[in-house]
Motif scaffolding. Sequence first.
Motif, PDB file in Angstrom:
ATOM      1  N   ASP A 186       0.879  -1.019   0.099  1.00 42.50           N
ATOM      2  CA  ASP A 186      -0.047  -0.054   0.031  1.00 42.50           C
ATOM      3  C   ASP A 186       0.900   1.363  -0.176  1.00 42.50           C
ATOM      4  OD1 ASP A 186      -2.275  -1.357  -0.028  1.00 42.50           O
ATOM      5  OD2 ASP A 186      -2.726  -1.435   2.041  1.00 42.50           O
ATOM      6  N   GLN A 187       1.897   1.364   0.717  1.00 42.30           N
ATOM      7  CA  GLN A 187       2.958   2.480   0.936  1.00 42.30           C
ATOM      8  C   GLN A 187       3.611   2.419  -0.469  1.00 42.30           C
ATOM      9  OE1 GLN A 187       5.197   1.468   4.179  1.00 42.30           O
ATOM     10  NE2 GLN A 187       3.957   2.394   5.572  1.00 42.30           N
ATOM     11  N   ARG A 212       2.429   1.621  -3.507  1.00 39.62           N
ATOM     12  CA  ARG A 212       1.574   2.306  -4.884  1.00 39.62           C
ATOM     13  C   ARG A 212       1.163   3.692  -4.304  1.00 39.62           C
ATOM     14  NH1 ARG A 212      -0.700  -3.141  -3.688  1.00 39.62           N
ATOM     15  NH2 ARG A 212      -0.432  -4.407  -5.777  1.00 39.62           N
ATOM     16  N   ARG A 213       1.166   4.153  -3.057  1.00 41.41           N
ATOM     17  CA  ARG A 213       0.771   5.301  -2.715  1.00 41.41           C
ATOM     18  C   ARG A 213       1.873   6.169  -3.305  1.00 41.41           C
ATOM     19  NH1 ARG A 213       0.456   4.869   2.505  1.00 41.41           N
ATOM     20  NH2 ARG A 213      -1.611   3.769   2.186  1.00 41.41           N
TER      21      ARG A 213
END
Length: 246
Positions: free
Chosen positions: A38-39, A41-42
């Motif tokens: 998630d980090q 992709r963010r």
Amino acid sequence: MPTQHGAWPGPLLAGARSLTWDFRVLPARRQDFPLLLDQLRRVTGIRQEEQPLVIQLAGARRLVWARITKRALPADQKYTRGEPTGSLVWEASDPRRYEVTQQAAKTRLPRAEPGLEWPLAWPLNWDSAKDGDGWLEAENTGEAASHPVVVFHGPLKLPALLDEEGGRALEYAVALGPDDTLTVDCAAGTALLNGSTSHLDAATARSAPERTFTLEPGVTRFRFSAERGLYDPRASVSIFWRSAFW
């Protein structure tokens, strides 16, 4: 050339710079894997504006402005095990690499020379202007030309910055008050009064196009001037730059 051997030697212009980084995710704990993805992709999502990117190779740190144009994260067996491999591609519209630390130099308007006092007595005291008044130097330690940012601080009229050796100048027919600044961004080709109003139309006939006003490799010496007969110790000019490398 249509009637002779060879061709016209046109200008050599570099294209955009692409940078590829291959990586592998190795979480310390398996349960951390979703959070790491998630980090990732963010921070690697689509962005329209370029951002500063610092890269260190062989001990040398260089800065470019770039944006991510490709991201690969294959969902293969390594991905399902929680140890995926992937790659990121940045594209920099400006192919030059810059030193990380920005350099700066500042000077005031030159003061009038007081001359000699009579009667003369040996040794003579020429009492020249103080160091830094009216002059400044900018050193580009790289091998590529670099575009500086020049900021004129009021109060003054007809501010000008002259490259003594190259003969190029930035000069604007404007009057700046005590709290006014005229910021000339030579890379962007802009001249903004107090950061908002464009004053490109105020450039005088001897002023060079902003994008052509560059710092070549080596030391460049500049002279700061304004309308004759006016002097205010608050008036100054600042120049900001980074050494540039191919």
